[in-house]
Design a protein around this motif. Structure first.
Motif, short mmCIF file in Angstrom:
data_model
loop_
_atom_site.label_atom_id
_atom_site.label_comp_id
_atom_site.label_asym_id
_atom_site.label_seq_id
_atom_site.Cartn_x
_atom_site.Cartn_y
_atom_site.Cartn_z
N SER A 260 -25.60 67.14 51.48
CA SER A 260 -26.81 67.21 50.65
C SER A 260 -27.45 68.59 50.77
O SER A 260 -27.95 69.15 49.78
CB SER A 260 -27.82 66.13 51.06
N MET A 313 -21.29 61.99 44.04
CA MET A 313 -21.58 60.61 44.43
C MET A 313 -20.50 59.67 43.93
O MET A 313 -20.07 58.75 44.64
CB MET A 313 -22.95 60.20 43.88
N VAL A 333 -21.12 55.86 52.46
CA VAL A 333 -22.37 55.22 52.03
C VAL A 333 -23.56 56.12 52.31
O VAL A 333 -24.46 56.28 51.47
CB VAL A 333 -22.55 53.85 52.73
N ARG A 336 -23.79 59.02 49.75
CA ARG A 336 -24.27 58.60 48.44
C ARG A 336 -25.77 58.33 48.44
O ARG A 336 -26.50 58.77 47.54
CB ARG A 336 -23.51 57.36 47.98
N LEU A 337 -26.25 57.64 49.46
CA LEU A 337 -27.68 57.32 49.51
C LEU A 337 -28.53 58.55 49.80
O LEU A 337 -29.63 58.69 49.26
CB LEU A 337 -27.93 56.23 50.55
N GLN A 338 -28.02 59.43 50.64
CA GLN A 338 -28.74 60.67 50.92
C GLN A 338 -28.88 61.51 49.66
O GLN A 338 -29.95 62.07 49.36
CB GLN A 338 -28.01 61.47 52.00
N LEU A 340 -28.81 60.41 46.58
CA LEU A 340 -29.72 59.71 45.67
C LEU A 340 -31.17 60.00 46.05
O LEU A 340 -32.01 60.27 45.18
CB LEU A 340 -29.47 58.20 45.73
N ARG A 341 -31.47 59.97 47.35
CA ARG A 341 -32.84 60.28 47.80
C ARG A 341 -33.25 61.68 47.41
O ARG A 341 -34.34 61.90 46.85
CB ARG A 341 -32.94 60.12 49.32
N TYR A 390 -27.18 51.37 56.64
CA TYR A 390 -27.62 52.06 55.42
C TYR A 390 -29.06 51.75 55.03
O TYR A 390 -29.64 52.41 54.17
CB TYR A 390 -26.68 51.76 54.24
N TYR A 393 -31.60 54.57 54.84
CA TYR A 393 -31.82 55.32 53.61
C TYR A 393 -32.62 54.51 52.57
O TYR A 393 -33.30 55.10 51.74
CB TYR A 393 -30.48 55.76 53.01
N VAL A 394 -32.54 53.20 52.64
CA VAL A 394 -33.33 52.36 51.72
C VAL A 394 -34.82 52.60 51.94
O VAL A 394 -35.59 52.81 50.99
CB VAL A 394 -32.99 50.87 51.92
N ILE A 397 -35.75 56.26 50.81
CA ILE A 397 -35.84 56.43 49.36
C ILE A 397 -37.16 55.86 48.84
O ILE A 397 -37.85 56.50 48.02
CB ILE A 397 -34.64 55.76 48.66
#
Length: 498
Positions: A260, A313, A333, A336-338, A340-341, A390, A393-394, A397
């Motif tokens: 990222s 991603m 995972v 991808r979440l990092q 997205l944030r 994960y 990251y939820v 975000i």
């Protein structure tokens, strides 16, 4: 800046591959968790950096060179004090880190302590370089700034190549050599700035003003609050992950942070160049231009992030397989979440520059600090209840991209006069539809082709083709198209002349 980005990104990704394979997942995770401790307690450096750059650019906009000499000297004195304070604080904190906080295998504790000590010196030299970074930024001297960045990347590559062939404790040598780099970079910048810029005069007895020190310290104090809460959370997330799942998950988080960080170079370079312009227009009293520049920065920050992040991603498993020989568990995972944030944060993050430019950041810092710290407690609760890794990251975000984004918009409206309708028209709607359509079209090859290089190329081409068509026919206005056309013509003429 973008030439520098292309070189440094390639080198950095290759260095990470070399270092991860040379150290192994466990030692790489140890370096990240120990290095994170330094970063967390280096918040004073970040706070004073934003304060120094804000004041230097503000008075550059007013054309007050004499005032800039005072700012440079006050900043130099403050950063010397901060560097000494950080050394003491970090040495004391080290006792607690290595006695109950960090979860490090017993046979690697000595190596971790050596790294910690080396990185303390590294942090001190980084802090002392801030006044020179602020001068380069205020003068928008991105050429020299880029050259220094390339030199720094080459030094990191040299360090990686050394540890690959080193027969002893690779982790210890890596930590020590990485600590030498900031000293070299600071020396290079100091020599150049003193030769190039008249305000770079070290004479604290002559150019010192208590009122200015109080003003800069107050601004830095509120920046300190906001940055501290963010850094505590960032490092705290690593500690929570380390406590519940061990150092190997820190390696996965380190990979996500590395990717990222490199993909954000595009947006960060633009913001680095735009920041002094926004603050200068604020210093000149042109609030309309200040906001217009900030909104354009937000939109193009989204575009630059989406352009590279969305294809990455989609094809993260294949790219990580090529890049890393051994992919740490959960790394895909996390990546991808990092991403997205970070992508969602671009919708509002550049507006912070305008809020800081007007000077009154007390309330803004208090509320954003609360939003910054909440994910740490949410993550701990999730893990206590048995949720998978994960969920780190939820919570991140939700609080940083959504809640804090709303706070930034609120303060940009109340402090700077931002129009929500203008924000939606110029930033939110173009950014949202660009990202969504890039994802939908980019996923088409995934349904019809097996994982491989051909699919990777198709995903990239389709995503980028969708992006270009959307901007050309729908989302770029006439003035923005005119600027881009002028840019391409300038590049073409440069190549023709060469």
């Amino acid at each position: 800046m973008y030439a520098k980005m292309g070189i440094t990104m390639f080198i950095s990704l290759y260095v990470t591959r070399l270092v991860l394979n040379a150290l192994g997942a466990s030692d790489f995770g140890i370096f990240n968790v120990v290095g994170g401790a330094i970063a967390m307690l280096g918040f004073l450096h970040a706070a004073m950096s934003s304060a120094t750059q804000r004041f230097m650019s503000f008075y550059e906009g007013q054309g007050d060179k004499e005032k800039q000499k005072y700012i440079f000297n006050v900043s130099t004195v403050l950063h010397l004090g901060i560097a000494l304070l950080l050394v003491v604080v970090l040495l004391i904190a080290g006792y607690f880190f290595f006695n109950g906080i960090l979860n490090i295998p017993p046979d690697r504790v000595f190596a971790a302590k050596v790294i910690y000590g080396a990185l303390i010196l590294s942090t001190a030299f980084t802090v002392l370089s801030v006044p020179y970074e602020a001068v380069l930024n205020a003068h928008e001297n991105m050429l020299y700034y880029s050259i220094v960045g390339v030199v720094e990347s080459l030094l990191k590559l040299a360090v990686a190549l050394v540890i690959v062939s080193y027969a002893g404790d690779k982790l210890v040598l890596y930590g020590i050599l990485m600590a030498v780099i900031p000293f070299i970079i600071r020396t290079i910048m100091q020599i150049y700035c003193h030769k190039k810029y008249e305000e770079c005069v070290i004479a604290p007895k002559r150019y010192f003003e208590k009122g200015l020190m109080k003003e800069m310290t107050s601004f830095a104090g509120w920046s300190f609050l906001s940055l501290t809460s963010g850094m505590v959370t960032q490092y705290g997330m690593g500690l929570v992950l380390n406590n519940f799942f061990g150092a190997v998950l820190n390696a996965a988080q380190g990979v996500a942070n590395q990717i990222s960080g490199q993909l954000m170079v595009f947006s960060n370079n633009m913001l680095k160049a735009v920041s002094p312009v926004v603050v200068k227009t604020g210093g000149a009293g042109d609030r309309v231009k200040m906001l217009d520049t900030s909104l354009s920065s937000s939109k193009f920050s989204i575009y630059m992030a989406a352009f590279f992040m969305i294809p990455f991603m989609i094809e993260a498993p294949y790219v990580l397989k090529i890049w890393l020989k051994n992919i740490p568990e959960w790394a895909i995972v996390f990546v991808r979440l990092q991403l997205l944030r970070v992508l969602l944060e671009q919708f509002t993050h550049p507006l912070i520059i305008s809020i800081q430019a007007q000077g009154d950041i007390r309330s803004f810092s208090i509320y954003t600090s609360l939003a910054n710290i909440v994910p740490l407690f949410l993550t701990w609760c999730f893990f206590e209840m048995g949720y998978p890794p994960y969920f780190l990251y939820v919570s991140w975000i939700f609080m940083w991209a959504i809640v804090k984004g709303g706070l930034i918009l609120h303060f940009a409206k109340s402090k700077c006069g931002l129009s929500f309708s203008m924000f939606n028209k110029k930033v939110a709607l173009p950014g949202f539809f660009t990202c969504v359509l890039m994802v939908f079209t980019g996923l088409l090859p995934v349904f019809y082709l097996e994982t491989g290089f051909l699919r990777l190329v198709l995903v990239g081409c389709i995503c980028w083709g969708t992006f270009i068509l959307l901007q050309h026919f729908i989302f770029l206005d006439k003035s923005e198209k005119k600027v881009i056309k002028a840019l391409f013509l300038a590049i073409k003429q440069r190549f023709v002349r060469s």
